[in-house]
Write an enzyme that holds these catalytic residues in place. Sequence first.
Site, PDB file in Angstrom:
ATOM      1  N   GLY A  13     -62.210  10.562  81.819  1.00  0.00           N
ATOM      2  CA  GLY A  13     -62.711   9.224  82.120  1.00  0.00           C
ATOM      3  C   GLY A  13     -64.015   9.195  82.891  1.00  0.00           C
ATOM      4  O   GLY A  13     -64.348   8.189  83.513  1.00  0.00           O
ATOM      5  N   ASN A 110     -68.500   3.110  70.871  1.00  0.00           N
ATOM      6  CA  ASN A 110     -68.001   4.466  71.124  1.00  0.00           C
ATOM      7  C   ASN A 110     -69.152   5.332  71.613  1.00  0.00           C
ATOM      8  O   ASN A 110     -70.295   5.148  71.201  1.00  0.00           O
ATOM      9  CB  ASN A 110     -67.438   5.078  69.833  1.00  0.00           C
ATOM     10  CG  ASN A 110     -66.905   6.483  70.045  1.00  0.00           C
ATOM     11  OD1 ASN A 110     -66.193   6.746  71.022  1.00  0.00           O
ATOM     12  ND2 ASN A 110     -67.231   7.393  69.150  1.00  0.00           N
ATOM     13  N   HIS A 112     -70.367   9.297  71.693  1.00  0.00           N
ATOM     14  CA  HIS A 112     -70.069  10.555  71.000  1.00  0.00           C
ATOM     15  C   HIS A 112     -71.052  11.627  71.485  1.00  0.00           C
ATOM     16  O   HIS A 112     -72.259  11.369  71.577  1.00  0.00           O
ATOM     17  CB  HIS A 112     -70.211  10.352  69.486  1.00  0.00           C
ATOM     18  CG  HIS A 112     -69.856  11.580  68.719  1.00  0.00           C
ATOM     19  ND1 HIS A 112     -68.555  11.993  68.544  1.00  0.00           N
ATOM     20  CD2 HIS A 112     -70.636  12.508  68.111  1.00  0.00           C
ATOM     21  CE1 HIS A 112     -68.552  13.123  67.855  1.00  0.00           C
ATOM     22  NE2 HIS A 112     -69.791  13.455  67.582  1.00  0.00           N
ATOM     23  N   GLU A 177     -74.792  11.194  78.960  1.00  0.00           N
ATOM     24  CA  GLU A 177     -73.824  10.173  78.534  1.00  0.00           C
ATOM     25  C   GLU A 177     -73.652   9.109  79.614  1.00  0.00           C
ATOM     26  O   GLU A 177     -73.574   7.916  79.323  1.00  0.00           O
ATOM     27  CB  GLU A 177     -72.451  10.807  78.247  1.00  0.00           C
ATOM     28  CG  GLU A 177     -72.384  11.601  76.970  1.00  0.00           C
ATOM     29  CD  GLU A 177     -70.951  12.020  76.626  1.00  0.00           C
ATOM     30  OE1 GLU A 177     -70.633  12.043  75.445  1.00  0.00           O
ATOM     31  OE2 GLU A 177     -70.167  12.323  77.547  1.00  0.00           O
TER      32      GLU A 177
END
Length: 192
Positions: A13, A110, A112, A177
Site C-alpha cells: 500500500g 491503475n 503499473h 510511482e
Amino acid sequence: MSLRIAVLGSGSGSNCQSIFNAIDDGRLDAEVVIVLSDNPDAYILERARQRGVRAEVMDCQGYKNKFPLEVQEALAAQLTELKVDLVCLAGFMRLVKEPLLAAFPRRILNIHPALLPAFPGVEAWKQALEAGATQAGCTVHYVDAGMDTGEIIMQAYVPVLPDDTAATLHARIQVQEHILYPAAILSAISRL
Ligand code: GAR
C-alpha cells in the site's frame, strides 16, 4: 466538494500512502472513503486503519487470481452507495470486469510498474530487466477489461542501471510511482 476515492490493493500500500500524503499536503482535494483488499494480511489495510479510514477485506471465495463477478457486483453496489467518484487500483492484482467498469466508466485508474504497453502483467520490472531494457518506468491508466491495456493518463521514465537487481529497479520505480499517481489522479479529476 472534495472528491471521494476508493482504493483497492493487495499488498504493502505504498501507493495508497502516496495518495494519503498528497491529500494531507494539499496536492489533492480528495478524501479516501474506503480501502479494500483481497488479502486480509495486506499492509494497505493497516495503513487505512491507522488513518481512521474504513478498511475492508473482499472475500474472493478462495480463488487465487480470479475476481468473482458476484464480488465485483457487490463492490460496485457498495461503492455506489458510498458515493465514490474515483476508484484507484494501487497494487491490486485481480482483473476488474464489467460489473465495476459499468458502474464507474472512466473512473477506475491503475498504476503499473512499466512503460505500458510494454510489460503488462505481474512483476513488470523483472520483465523489463530480463528483456534487457535500458529504460523502465511506471504508468497510470484508465482501467478497461484488458490486462493493463486502458488509455494512458501519465507515465514516468526510470533508467535501468547496469548493476540493477529486480529489487533495486522496483524500488527506483516506486519512488516515481509515488509522485506520478497523485499527479495522474489530479489530471483524471480535471477530465471528469
Ligand atoms: C506497485 O509497484 C504497483 O505498480 C504494482 O504493484 C506494486 C504495489 O506496491 N502493481 C502492479 O503490478 C499491477 N499490475 P504498493 O502495494 O506498495 O503500492
